[in-house]
Motif scaffolding. Structure first.
Motif, PDB file in Angstrom:
ATOM      1  N   ILE A  79      67.458  60.395 -55.497  1.00 47.04           N
ATOM      2  CA  ILE A  79      67.711  59.007 -55.095  1.00 47.04           C
ATOM      3  C   ILE A  79      68.870  58.414 -55.887  1.00 47.04           C
ATOM      4  CG2 ILE A  79      65.314  58.631 -54.399  1.00 47.04           C
ATOM      5  CD1 ILE A  79      65.080  56.768 -56.906  1.00 47.04           C
ATOM      6  N   GLY A  80      69.166  58.998 -57.048  1.00 50.90           N
ATOM      7  CA  GLY A  80      70.333  58.550 -57.806  1.00 50.90           C
ATOM      8  C   GLY A  80      71.622  58.744 -57.040  1.00 50.90           C
ATOM      9  N   GLY A  81      71.629  59.728 -56.114  1.00 51.82           N
ATOM     10  CA  GLY A  81      72.803  59.931 -55.278  1.00 51.82           C
ATOM     11  C   GLY A  81      72.996  58.796 -54.291  1.00 51.82           C
ATOM     12  N   VAL A  82      71.908  58.343 -53.674  1.00 50.58           N
ATOM     13  CA  VAL A  82      71.991  57.198 -52.754  1.00 50.58           C
ATOM     14  C   VAL A  82      72.451  55.961 -53.519  1.00 50.58           C
ATOM     15  CG1 VAL A  82      70.726  55.798 -51.080  1.00 50.58           C
ATOM     16  CG2 VAL A  82      70.128  58.206 -51.385  1.00 50.58           C
ATOM     17  N   ILE A  83      71.911  55.775 -54.712  1.00 51.50           N
ATOM     18  CA  ILE A  83      72.294  54.629 -55.542  1.00 51.50           C
ATOM     19  C   ILE A  83      73.772  54.707 -55.915  1.00 51.50           C
ATOM     20  CG2 ILE A  83      71.909  53.523 -57.784  1.00 51.50           C
ATOM     21  CD1 ILE A  83      68.948  54.566 -57.509  1.00 51.50           C
ATOM     22  N   ALA A  84      74.235  55.907 -56.252  1.00 50.72           N
ATOM     23  CA  ALA A  84      75.646  56.077 -56.607  1.00 50.72           C
ATOM     24  C   ALA A  84      76.558  55.708 -55.444  1.00 50.72           C
ATOM     25  CB  ALA A  84      75.901  57.517 -57.060  1.00 50.72           C
ATOM     26  N   LEU A  85      76.195  56.130 -54.236  1.00 55.78           N
ATOM     27  CA  LEU A  85      77.011  55.802 -53.078  1.00 55.78           C
ATOM     28  C   LEU A  85      77.086  54.296 -52.852  1.00 55.78           C
ATOM     29  CD1 LEU A  85      75.786  58.549 -50.577  1.00 55.78           C
ATOM     30  CD2 LEU A  85      78.071  58.383 -51.591  1.00 55.78           C
ATOM     31  N   ARG A  86      75.937  53.643 -52.925  1.00 57.08           N
ATOM     32  CA  ARG A  86      75.913  52.194 -52.707  1.00 57.08           C
ATOM     33  C   ARG A  86      76.632  51.462 -53.831  1.00 57.08           C
ATOM     34  NH1 ARG A  86      77.076  48.010 -50.409  1.00 57.08           N
ATOM     35  NH2 ARG A  86      75.685  46.195 -50.524  1.00 57.08           N
ATOM     36  N   ALA A  87      76.440  51.905 -55.077  1.00 61.27           N
ATOM     37  CA  ALA A  87      77.103  51.252 -56.211  1.00 61.27           C
ATOM     38  C   ALA A  87      78.618  51.406 -56.119  1.00 61.27           C
ATOM     39  CB  ALA A  87      76.586  51.825 -57.526  1.00 61.27           C
ATOM     40  N   SER A  88      79.084  52.537 -55.609  1.00 63.04           N
ATOM     41  CA  SER A  88      80.530  52.729 -55.474  1.00 63.04           C
ATOM     42  C   SER A  88      81.131  51.717 -54.513  1.00 63.04           C
ATOM     43  CB  SER A  88      80.834  54.154 -55.010  1.00 63.04           C
ATOM     44  OG  SER A  88      80.518  54.333 -53.637  1.00 63.04           O
ATOM     45  N   GLN A  89      80.364  51.342 -53.477  1.00 68.40           N
ATOM     46  CA  GLN A  89      80.842  50.304 -52.559  1.00 68.40           C
ATOM     47  C   GLN A  89      80.953  48.958 -53.258  1.00 68.40           C
ATOM     48  OE1 GLN A  89      77.871  50.610 -49.443  1.00 68.40           O
ATOM     49  NE2 GLN A  89      79.154  51.973 -48.213  1.00 68.40           N
ATOM     50  N   LEU A  90      80.006  48.677 -54.140  1.00 66.68           N
ATOM     51  CA  LEU A  90      80.028  47.408 -54.874  1.00 66.68           C
ATOM     52  C   LEU A  90      81.150  47.378 -55.907  1.00 66.68           C
ATOM     53  CD1 LEU A  90      76.163  47.039 -55.496  1.00 66.68           C
ATOM     54  CD2 LEU A  90      77.528  45.960 -53.689  1.00 66.68           C
ATOM     55  N   LEU A  91      81.427  48.516 -56.517  1.00 66.25           N
ATOM     56  CA  LEU A  91      82.453  48.586 -57.562  1.00 66.25           C
ATOM     57  C   LEU A  91      83.866  48.630 -56.988  1.00 66.25           C
ATOM     58  CD1 LEU A  91      80.706  51.121 -59.943  1.00 66.25           C
ATOM     59  CD2 LEU A  91      81.345  48.774 -60.528  1.00 66.25           C
ATOM     60  N   LYS A  92      83.995  49.091 -55.756  1.00 66.80           N
ATOM     61  CA  LYS A  92      85.294  49.182 -55.082  1.00 66.80           C
ATOM     62  C   LYS A  92      86.277  50.002 -55.919  1.00 66.80           C
ATOM     63  CE  LYS A  92      84.424  44.905 -52.562  1.00 66.80           C
ATOM     64  NZ  LYS A  92      84.867  43.538 -52.237  1.00 66.80           N
ATOM     65  N   ASN A  93      87.405  49.409 -56.320  1.00 65.81           N
ATOM     66  CA  ASN A  93      88.448  50.175 -57.006  1.00 65.81           C
ATOM     67  C   ASN A  93      88.055  50.625 -58.400  1.00 65.81           C
ATOM     68  OD1 ASN A  93      90.144  49.876 -54.793  1.00 65.81           O
ATOM     69  ND2 ASN A  93      91.120  48.025 -55.591  1.00 65.81           N
ATOM     70  N   ASP A  94      86.987  50.081 -58.956  1.00 65.25           N
ATOM     71  CA  ASP A  94      86.551  50.481 -60.296  1.00 65.25           C
ATOM     72  C   ASP A  94      85.803  51.810 -60.275  1.00 65.25           C
ATOM     73  OD1 ASP A  94      87.634  48.299 -61.597  1.00 65.25           O
ATOM     74  OD2 ASP A  94      85.849  47.062 -61.291  1.00 65.25           O
ATOM     75  N   CYS A  95      85.480  52.312 -59.082  1.00 64.11           N
ATOM     76  CA  CYS A  95      84.848  53.631 -58.954  1.00 64.11           C
ATOM     77  C   CYS A  95      85.887  54.600 -58.403  1.00 64.11           C
ATOM     78  CB  CYS A  95      83.641  53.572 -58.024  1.00 64.11           C
ATOM     79  SG  CYS A  95      82.828  55.171 -57.802  1.00 64.11           S
ATOM     80  N   GLN A  96      86.083  55.707 -59.101  1.00 66.01           N
ATOM     81  CA  GLN A  96      87.100  56.678 -58.694  1.00 66.01           C
ATOM     82  C   GLN A  96      86.528  57.908 -58.015  1.00 66.01           C
ATOM     83  OE1 GLN A  96      89.896  57.573 -61.805  1.00 66.01           O
ATOM     84  NE2 GLN A  96      90.505  55.448 -62.056  1.00 66.01           N
ATOM     85  N   GLY A  97      85.212  57.984 -57.939  1.00 66.92           N
ATOM     86  CA  GLY A  97      84.623  59.125 -57.263  1.00 66.92           C
ATOM     87  C   GLY A  97      83.119  59.141 -57.429  1.00 66.92           C
ATOM     88  N   VAL A  98      82.461  59.930 -56.570  1.00 68.45           N
ATOM     89  CA  VAL A  98      81.007  60.069 -56.598  1.00 68.45           C
ATOM     90  C   VAL A  98      80.676  61.555 -56.512  1.00 68.45           C
ATOM     91  CG1 VAL A  98      78.843  59.586 -55.384  1.00 68.45           C
ATOM     92  CG2 VAL A  98      80.617  57.824 -55.503  1.00 68.45           C
ATOM     93  N   VAL A  99      79.688  61.972 -57.304  1.00 68.07           N
ATOM     94  CA  VAL A  99      79.177  63.341 -57.249  1.00 68.07           C
ATOM     95  C   VAL A  99      77.699  63.269 -56.885  1.00 68.07           C
ATOM     96  CG1 VAL A  99      78.791  65.489 -58.503  1.00 68.07           C
ATOM     97  CG2 VAL A  99      80.829  64.110 -58.995  1.00 68.07           C
ATOM     98  N   LEU A 100      77.324  63.951 -55.815  1.00 63.20           N
ATOM     99  CA  LEU A 100      75.942  63.953 -55.348  1.00 63.20           C
ATOM    100  C   LEU A 100      75.304  65.307 -55.644  1.00 63.20           C
ATOM    101  CD1 LEU A 100      76.421  62.296 -51.831  1.00 63.20           C
ATOM    102  CD2 LEU A 100      75.953  61.173 -54.026  1.00 63.20           C
ATOM    103  N   ILE A 101      74.188  65.286 -56.364  1.00 63.25           N
ATOM    104  CA  ILE A 101      73.450  66.501 -56.691  1.00 63.25           C
ATOM    105  C   ILE A 101      72.092  66.423 -55.997  1.00 63.25           C
ATOM    106  CG2 ILE A 101      72.509  67.933 -58.538  1.00 63.25           C
ATOM    107  CD1 ILE A 101      74.532  66.604 -60.424  1.00 63.25           C
ATOM    108  N   ASP A 102      71.887  67.253 -54.991  1.00 65.62           N
ATOM    109  CA  ASP A 102      70.637  67.222 -54.213  1.00 65.62           C
ATOM    110  C   ASP A 102      70.297  65.796 -53.781  1.00 65.62           C
ATOM    111  OD1 ASP A 102      70.329  69.942 -54.414  1.00 65.62           O
ATOM    112  OD2 ASP A 102      69.102  69.830 -56.219  1.00 65.62           O
ATOM    113  N   CYS A 103      71.227  65.166 -53.122  1.00 63.71           N
ATOM    114  CA  CYS A 103      71.044  63.768 -52.714  1.00 63.71           C
ATOM    115  C   CYS A 103      69.813  63.618 -51.817  1.00 63.71           C
ATOM    116  CB  CYS A 103      72.283  63.297 -51.960  1.00 63.71           C
ATOM    117  SG  CYS A 103      72.261  61.549 -51.524  1.00 63.71           S
ATOM    118  N   ALA A 104      69.014  62.587 -52.089  1.00 68.20           N
ATOM    119  CA  ALA A 104      67.784  62.345 -51.327  1.00 68.20           C
ATOM    120  C   ALA A 104      68.097  62.139 -49.854  1.00 68.20           C
ATOM    121  CB  ALA A 104      67.063  61.126 -51.900  1.00 68.20           C
TER     122      ALA A 104
END
Length: 250
Positions: free
Chosen positions: A119-144
């Motif tokens: 579930i941390g992968g789902v959270i990472a994806l959503r948080a990256s949308q909130l952070l916009k340019n402050d997020c430079q990438g997302v890594v998903l490990i066994d995303c829920a």
């Protein structure tokens, strides 16, 4: 010779009135974004104990306990359509994603790569949308995959679709969620779940079992469980991926 790693442990941050535990491994390196590690359901920041020292050699590597888990606050769960009460928390992906986004802006204070497990992968994806340019990438490990979400109901067997309304009504009952949690939080069940998650059996040892068992003994541990098992309509990773502009590694 690599520089000595700086480690900060047992650090607490107050977010919206709740205590959030986090730690840091690594030295400041302006040429590389910081990494923020987001654990899965029932886990904690120590789940990354072997990854953090390696990533910390490149740039600051943060690990954080989501609200409800690890050493962070475990507030009373408020489900959809329940009346609010003082100090409660909606255990939803938007809530946790806001926690991560605020952490990055208030504590990390630099561009980040978000790494999420389950579930941390789902959270990472959503948080990256909130952070916009402050997020430079997302890594998903066994995303829920969240196969029990209402939006995936058509994929379920006919019987499950038929009993879904009654199932949703029953699991809202706190007495049931507490009973289910007590069963799930014993070392034998934890070990069996870990063996399914890690088929090689590598690192499925007493240390890892204790890392997951210890937070489950805290007074409010069953509240996060109740909140999560009632998430029948929330974000799905494929839907979030449609609106992600940063690189995503699977």
């Amino acid at each position: 010779m690599s520089p000595k790693l700086k480690t900060c442990k047992q650090t607490k941050w107050i977010w919206q009135g709740w205590e959030v535990a986090w730690n840091l491994v690594g030295l400041n390196n302006q040429s590389s974004p910081a990494t923020v590690l987001i654990h899965g359901f029932g886990a904690c920041k120590e789940h990354w104990r072997y990854n953090q020292p390696v990533l910390g050699q490149v740039s600051p590597c943060f690990a954080i306990d989501l609200v409800g888990f690890g050493e962070s606050s475990q507030p009373y769960a408020r489900l959809n359509k329940e009346l609010p009460r003082e100090g409660d928390f909606e255990y939803r992906f938007d809530s946790w994603s806001n926690q991560i986004a605020d952490f990055c802006q208030e504590i990390v204070k630099s561009p980040v790569i978000l790494i999420g497990n389950s579930i941390g992968g789902v959270i990472a994806l959503r948080a990256s949308q909130l952070l916009k340019n402050d997020c430079q990438g997302v890594v998903l490990i066994d995303c829920a995959q969240r196969t029990m979400d209402d939006k995936r109901l058509i994929e379920q067997p006919l019987l499950m679709r038929w009993i879904r309304p009654e199932l949703k009504r029953v699991v809202r009952q706190r007495w049931l969620s507490k009973a289910l949690f007590r069963n799930a939080a014993n070392p034998y069940v934890i070990k069996k779940v870990l063996e399914q998650a890690y088929p090689s059996g590598s690192n499925v040892d007493d240390q890892l079992i204790n890392l997951l068992k210890t937070p489950s003994k805290r007074p409010g541990a069953s509240e996060a469980f109740r909140g999560f098992i009632n998430l029948f309509d929330d974000h799905l990773a494929p839907d979030l991926l449609k609106n992600i502009e940063v690189p995503v590694d699977l």
